[in-house]
Motif scaffolding. Sequence first.
Motif, PDB file in Angstrom:
ATOM      1  N   SER A 203       0.842  -1.193   0.000  1.00  0.00           N
ATOM      2  CA  SER A 203       0.000   0.000   0.000  1.00  0.00           C
ATOM      3  C   SER A 203       0.886   1.256   0.000  1.00  0.00           C
ATOM      4  N   GLY A 204       0.568   2.202  -0.877  1.00  0.00           N
ATOM      5  CA  GLY A 204       1.328   3.444  -0.950  1.00  0.00           C
ATOM      6  C   GLY A 204       2.556   3.389  -1.835  1.00  0.00           C
ATOM      7  N   SER A 205       2.783   2.249  -2.513  1.00  0.00           N
ATOM      8  CA  SER A 205       3.996   2.113  -3.325  1.00  0.00           C
ATOM      9  C   SER A 205       3.887   2.820  -4.684  1.00  0.00           C
ATOM     10  N   GLY A 206       2.668   3.213  -5.074  1.00  0.00           N
ATOM     11  CA  GLY A 206       2.505   3.960  -6.325  1.00  0.00           C
ATOM     12  C   GLY A 206       1.731   3.224  -7.412  1.00  0.00           C
ATOM     13  N   LYS A 207       1.094   2.106  -7.055  1.00  0.00           N
ATOM     14  CA  LYS A 207       0.411   1.279  -8.050  1.00  0.00           C
ATOM     15  C   LYS A 207      -0.749   2.014  -8.728  1.00  0.00           C
ATOM     16  N   SER A 208      -1.638   2.581  -7.930  1.00  0.00           N
ATOM     17  CA  SER A 208      -2.804   3.256  -8.516  1.00  0.00           C
ATOM     18  C   SER A 208      -2.364   4.474  -9.322  1.00  0.00           C
ATOM     19  N   THR A 209      -1.367   5.190  -8.816  1.00  0.00           N
ATOM     20  CA  THR A 209      -0.840   6.336  -9.562  1.00  0.00           C
ATOM     21  C   THR A 209      -0.338   5.883 -10.928  1.00  0.00           C
ATOM     22  N   MET A 210       0.382   4.765 -10.934  1.00  0.00           N
ATOM     23  CA  MET A 210       0.899   4.201 -12.181  1.00  0.00           C
ATOM     24  C   MET A 210      -0.248   3.906 -13.157  1.00  0.00           C
TER      25      MET A 210
HETATM   26  N1  LIG Z   1      -3.837  12.943  -5.047  1.00  0.00           N
HETATM   27  C1  LIG Z   1      -2.817  12.740  -4.232  1.00  0.00           C
HETATM   28  N2  LIG Z   1      -2.301  13.745  -3.492  1.00  0.00           N
HETATM   29  C2  LIG Z   1      -1.247  13.543  -2.675  1.00  0.00           C
HETATM   30  N3  LIG Z   1      -0.611  12.360  -2.519  1.00  0.00           N
HETATM   31  C3  LIG Z   1      -1.082  11.325  -3.220  1.00  0.00           C
HETATM   32  C4  LIG Z   1      -2.206  11.433  -4.110  1.00  0.00           C
HETATM   33  N4  LIG Z   1      -2.424  10.233  -4.673  1.00  0.00           N
HETATM   34  C5  LIG Z   1      -1.493   9.399  -4.162  1.00  0.00           C
HETATM   35  N5  LIG Z   1      -0.689  10.041  -3.294  1.00  0.00           N
HETATM   36  C6  LIG Z   1       0.447   9.460  -2.555  1.00  0.00           C
HETATM   37  O1  LIG Z   1       1.276   8.820  -3.499  1.00  0.00           O
HETATM   38  C7  LIG Z   1       1.771   7.577  -2.962  1.00  0.00           C
HETATM   39  C8  LIG Z   1       1.322   6.438  -3.867  1.00  0.00           C
HETATM   40  O2  LIG Z   1      -0.077   6.292  -3.781  1.00  0.00           O
HETATM   41  P1  LIG Z   1      -0.910   5.186  -4.604  1.00  0.00           P
HETATM   42  O3  LIG Z   1      -0.460   5.247  -6.016  1.00  0.00           O
HETATM   43  O4  LIG Z   1      -2.335   5.395  -4.334  1.00  0.00           O
HETATM   44  O5  LIG Z   1      -0.390   3.836  -3.936  1.00  0.00           O
HETATM   45  P2  LIG Z   1      -0.980   2.345  -4.003  1.00  0.00           P
HETATM   46  O6  LIG Z   1      -2.045   2.297  -5.044  1.00  0.00           O
HETATM   47  O7  LIG Z   1       0.206   1.482  -4.328  1.00  0.00           O
HETATM   48  O8  LIG Z   1      -1.489   2.045  -2.637  1.00  0.00           O
HETATM   49  C9  LIG Z   1       1.254   7.498  -1.550  1.00  0.00           C
HETATM   50  O9  LIG Z   1       2.247   7.996  -0.687  1.00  0.00           O
HETATM   51  C10 LIG Z   1       0.039   8.402  -1.565  1.00  0.00           C
HETATM   52  O10 LIG Z   1      -0.205   8.920  -0.301  1.00  0.00           O
END
Ligand SMILES: Nc1ncnc2c1ncn2[C@@H]1O[C@H](COP(=O)(O)OP(=O)(O)O)[C@@H](O)[C@H]1O
Length: 240
Positions: free
Chosen positions: A47-54
Amino acid sequence: MGKAREPVIQVKNLYKIFRVGNSKVRALNGVDLTIYRGEFCAIVGTSGSGKSTMLNMLAGLEKPTKGEVIVAGEHLENMTENQLVRFRREKIGFIFQSFNLLGTMNAVENVALPLTFRGVDKKTREEKASKMLDLVGLSKHKKHRPNEMSGGQQQRVGVARALVLDPEIIFADEPTGNLDSHTSEDVLKLMRKVVQEKNQTLVMVTHDNHLAGFADRVFHIIDGKIVKIEDRKDYKEEEQ
Ligand SMILES: Nc1ncnc2c1ncn2[C@@H]1O[C@H](COP(=O)(O)OP(=O)(O)O)[C@@H](O)[C@H]1O
Ligand SMILES: [Mg+2]
């Protein structure tokens, strides 16, 4: 294999930096990757590794801070919002963790919904949706509403809906996050089978190493960096 592999997703030197107050979060910290047509790839990490962002970058839902995202031959980082909307509508299918089905509609109507937005006539919509439901093993549940189906059945409706427009690429963010482990495996096997038949590309995000093992290749992500790429194809061919 024999066939030359055709890249369908290319990511080059990708960064996504969020500003939160005075601090910066490097959600993606220099990612390079290539995904080929017909592959089932998993992106796995805690969790928090950047998967959803990717996944959001690959699907054109968010703009990168820096770097290139080339999907189906198009540079997403240069597109306008309107171009991105068109790109998503034409090329991409989504499968969500929460299924995102409409509670007032039955299975056929839920699967047919993306076709409505395309202006397909009612009879064709119902035929196509009905065929997709046969494909995912829900022939007997076509008239069922979401609350009249199990979680696994609901997600199969979600899979059918993502595939009804025949997208080149399907993105799935923790698609089995709300299912028990046995049902999760069934849904993943089904997803793998239907995209294989049509040579579609499937990119799935998960925190679960075991479920990632259903993919052809696994990208391990830690703190916004791909640290390891595992090729599982040879292993799986031996297994069969
Ligand atoms: N809109 C946002 N604003 C600020 N920080 C964000 C936002 N979206 C994600 N993050 C941060 O970016 C990092 C990666 O998040 P995310 O891609 O959601 O991780 P995962 O899907 O692997 O759990 C985390 O530290 C999260 O808190
Ligand atoms: Mg996530």
